[in-house]
Motif scaffolding. Structure first.
Motif, short mmCIF file in Angstrom:
data_model
loop_
_atom_site.label_atom_id
_atom_site.label_comp_id
_atom_site.label_asym_id
_atom_site.label_seq_id
_atom_site.Cartn_x
_atom_site.Cartn_y
_atom_site.Cartn_z
N PRO A 20 9.52 -62.43 -4.78
CA PRO A 20 10.45 -61.56 -5.52
C PRO A 20 9.99 -60.11 -5.50
N SER A 21 10.07 -59.50 -4.30
CA SER A 21 9.58 -58.14 -4.13
C SER A 21 10.68 -57.10 -4.27
N ALA A 22 11.94 -57.55 -4.39
CA ALA A 22 13.07 -56.63 -4.56
C ALA A 22 13.94 -57.14 -5.70
N THR A 23 14.87 -56.30 -6.14
CA THR A 23 15.65 -56.63 -7.33
C THR A 23 16.86 -57.51 -7.04
N ASP A 24 17.29 -57.59 -5.78
CA ASP A 24 18.45 -58.43 -5.51
C ASP A 24 18.46 -58.87 -4.05
N ILE A 25 19.45 -59.68 -3.71
CA ILE A 25 19.55 -60.28 -2.39
C ILE A 25 20.73 -59.66 -1.64
N HIS A 26 20.54 -59.38 -0.34
CA HIS A 26 21.66 -58.89 0.45
C HIS A 26 22.04 -59.93 1.51
N ILE A 27 23.10 -59.67 2.25
CA ILE A 27 23.63 -60.63 3.22
C ILE A 27 22.57 -61.05 4.23
N GLY A 28 21.68 -60.13 4.61
CA GLY A 28 20.63 -60.47 5.57
C GLY A 28 19.73 -61.57 5.07
N HIS A 29 19.46 -61.58 3.76
CA HIS A 29 18.62 -62.63 3.19
C HIS A 29 19.28 -64.00 3.25
N THR A 30 20.61 -64.04 3.33
CA THR A 30 21.32 -65.31 3.22
C THR A 30 21.35 -66.10 4.52
N VAL A 31 20.81 -65.53 5.61
CA VAL A 31 20.76 -66.28 6.87
C VAL A 31 20.07 -67.62 6.66
N VAL A 32 18.89 -67.58 6.04
CA VAL A 32 18.14 -68.83 5.82
C VAL A 32 18.77 -69.66 4.71
N LEU A 33 19.39 -69.01 3.73
CA LEU A 33 20.02 -69.76 2.64
C LEU A 33 21.19 -70.60 3.15
N HIS A 34 21.97 -70.06 4.07
CA HIS A 34 23.08 -70.84 4.64
C HIS A 34 22.56 -72.01 5.47
N LYS A 35 21.45 -71.80 6.15
CA LYS A 35 20.87 -72.90 6.92
C LYS A 35 20.36 -73.99 5.98
N LEU A 36 19.77 -73.59 4.86
CA LEU A 36 19.32 -74.57 3.86
C LEU A 36 20.51 -75.35 3.31
N ARG A 37 21.63 -74.67 3.10
CA ARG A 37 22.82 -75.34 2.58
C ARG A 37 23.30 -76.42 3.57
N GLN A 38 23.16 -76.15 4.86
CA GLN A 38 23.53 -77.16 5.86
C GLN A 38 22.66 -78.41 5.72
N PHE A 39 21.37 -78.20 5.49
CA PHE A 39 20.49 -79.35 5.26
C PHE A 39 20.92 -80.12 4.01
N GLN A 40 21.29 -79.39 2.96
CA GLN A 40 21.73 -80.05 1.74
C GLN A 40 22.98 -80.90 1.98
N GLU A 41 23.88 -80.41 2.80
CA GLU A 41 25.11 -81.15 3.06
C GLU A 41 24.84 -82.47 3.79
N PHE A 42 23.67 -82.59 4.41
CA PHE A 42 23.26 -83.85 5.03
C PHE A 42 22.42 -84.70 4.08
N GLY A 43 22.28 -84.23 2.82
CA GLY A 43 21.58 -85.02 1.82
C GLY A 43 20.12 -84.69 1.64
N HIS A 44 19.62 -83.68 2.32
CA HIS A 44 18.20 -83.33 2.22
C HIS A 44 17.94 -82.44 0.99
N VAL A 45 16.69 -82.33 0.62
CA VAL A 45 16.30 -81.61 -0.59
C VAL A 45 15.66 -80.27 -0.21
N VAL A 46 16.11 -79.22 -0.85
CA VAL A 46 15.56 -77.89 -0.62
C VAL A 46 14.45 -77.61 -1.62
N GLN A 47 13.30 -77.21 -1.11
CA GLN A 47 12.19 -76.74 -1.95
C GLN A 47 12.21 -75.21 -1.91
N LEU A 48 12.74 -74.61 -2.94
CA LEU A 48 12.79 -73.15 -3.00
C LEU A 48 11.58 -72.67 -3.79
#
Length: 417
Positions: free
Chosen positions: A56-84
């Motif tokens: 948490p080195s910045a105050t908010d998230i921009h679209i560039g940060h969401t590249v990995v978040l969208h990939k994590l969501r794909q894993f979730q849709e297959f039933g896998h667990v995200v460790q954030l």
């Protein structure tokens, strides 16, 4: 477990998952192990642990940060667990990746404030029911000095110096603090502690994430697979999206601002944005590519759909409709928006009924200072009742209904009280 031992349905499911999670990826280390982990999960029904570390080195998230978040969501849709993993401990040191000097250490207050913002924003993409929200201070802060010494014995200085940023700083005579060597070790320990199967990150995180594989082997655990995602270019189409460079789209930004910024994305980057930071399916993406290449779709319309998609993802469909209508009204039809925010201006505070334009811009929040306001005027960005203002020190006599505009997307209507 051998491929031929799987049923046809199981093989198809593994291939389906592999195709989706590999889309847009730069590198998988090693790919055969990813297939093996997916096979085991499909056969046993046990979900994989898929990790992402966020400092948490910045105050908010921009679209560039969401590249990995969208990939994590794909894993979730297959039933896998995200460790954030919120790096509330590692964040106090700061990731030295790509830095030409030692980073300033964040205070505990900075870390906690930024972490709270991250927690609120990430669930605009991730499913909270399939997300383990963890803080690495829970295990790293408990390590004894003896355990830290043992950890440091697992990796040589020569290995650490394989990092380009460390090598460049050493060769350039710039200081490297010992505590910076511990950053990748601590990130690796996050994977050891949580029995991570797969870790995601940007290409600039390759060294740190591979350290997780190294340490898991050292501690007798099955090593994680590394999935590296590309770094998304910003609105300039050249440099990595960054708030400090001003080429970003924030996921918490005003919907009209978000829509308008997206419309400035270079045409050649549109499909990359669709692929990396939207929820478009592979089939929808393929259809969009075909429509563009055949001329069936106009680039402007495709970009408007992208802008609509971003606003829908982070503000909802109703707000996206409103933002799109606002853009059409203001920019395509060159008309003023219907609902302009009203600013109450105290008549008693005016001098002889007048006010300096730069002072007014500062009061209403369209500029952070009078100096910034004057620069906006000089650049031709300021209009009063649709007339461009050119006098930096100019005054005017405001009346009810005056409309101030800065740039293409910010409007305010004056009301004297």
């Amino acid at each position: 477990m051998k491929w031929e031992e799987l049923t046809r349905a199981q093989q198809q499911e593994v291939e389906r998952q592999l195709e989706v999670v590999s889309r847009g990826v730069v590198e998988i280390v090693p790919e055969e192990e990813l297939r093996g982990k997916l096979m085991k999960s499909v056969v046993t029904g046990v979900p994989l642990n898929v990790k992402l570390g966020l400092d948490p080195s910045a105050t908010d998230i921009h679209i560039g940060h969401t590249v990995v978040l969208h990939k994590l969501r794909q894993f979730q849709e297959f039933g896998h667990v995200v460790q954030l993993i919120i790096g509330d401990f590692t964040g106090r040191i700061g990731d030295p990746t790509g830095k030409s000097e030692t980073r300033k250490q964040l205070s505990e207050e900075d870390v906690q404030r930024n972490a709270a913002t991250y927690k609120r924003q990430i669930f605009k993409i991730l499913n909270p029911e399939q997300t383990q929200l963890l803080c690495n201070s829970d295990w790293l802060s408990l390590m004894t000095f003896a355990e830290v010494v043992n950890l440091s014995s697992k990796v040589t200085v020569a290995r650490m110096m394989e990092r380009d940023d460390f090598t460049k700083r050493f060769q350039g005579g710039q200081a490297i603090s010992i505590h910076e060597f511990f950053y990748p070790l601590m990130q690796g320990m996050d994977s050891v502690e949580n029995k991570t199967d797969i870790e995601l990150g940007g290409t600039d995180q390759k060294f740190n994430i591979l350290m997780g594989r190294t340490l898991q082997k050292e501690y007798g655990a099955e090593p994680q697979v590394v999935i590296l995602m590309p770094l998304l270019e910003g609105l300039d189409g050249v440099k990595k999206m960054s708030k400090s460079l001003g080429n970003y789209i924030g996921i918490d930004e005003d919907p009209n601002e978000m829509y308008g910024k997206t419309m400035s994305v270079p045409d050649e980057l549109m499909l990359r944005y669709y692929e990396m930071v939207t929820d478009l399916s592979s089939e929808e993406l393929a259809a969009l590519k075909e429509a563009l290449s055949s001329g069936k779709a106009h680039p402007r319309d495709v970009k408007m759909k992208l802008a609509y998609t971003f606003v829908r993802l982070y503000h909802g469909s109703a707000v996206a409709e409103s933002a799109q209508q606002h853009f059409i009204t203001v920019f395509q039809q060159r008309l003023l928006p219907e609902n302009i925010e009203i600013y109450n201006l105290a008549a008693a505070e005016l001098e002889n009924g007048k006010i300096q334009l730069a002072e007014l811009l500062t009061r209403i929040g369209f500029a952070g200072s009078k100096g910034e306001a004057k620069r906006s005027i000089k650049q031709g960005s300021v209009k009063l009742n649709e007339v461009k203002q050119e006098e930096m020190n100019g005054e005017f006599m405001p009346v009810n209904g005056d409309i101030i505009q800065v740039g293409k997307r910010r409007f305010i209507k004056l009301h004297l009280v």
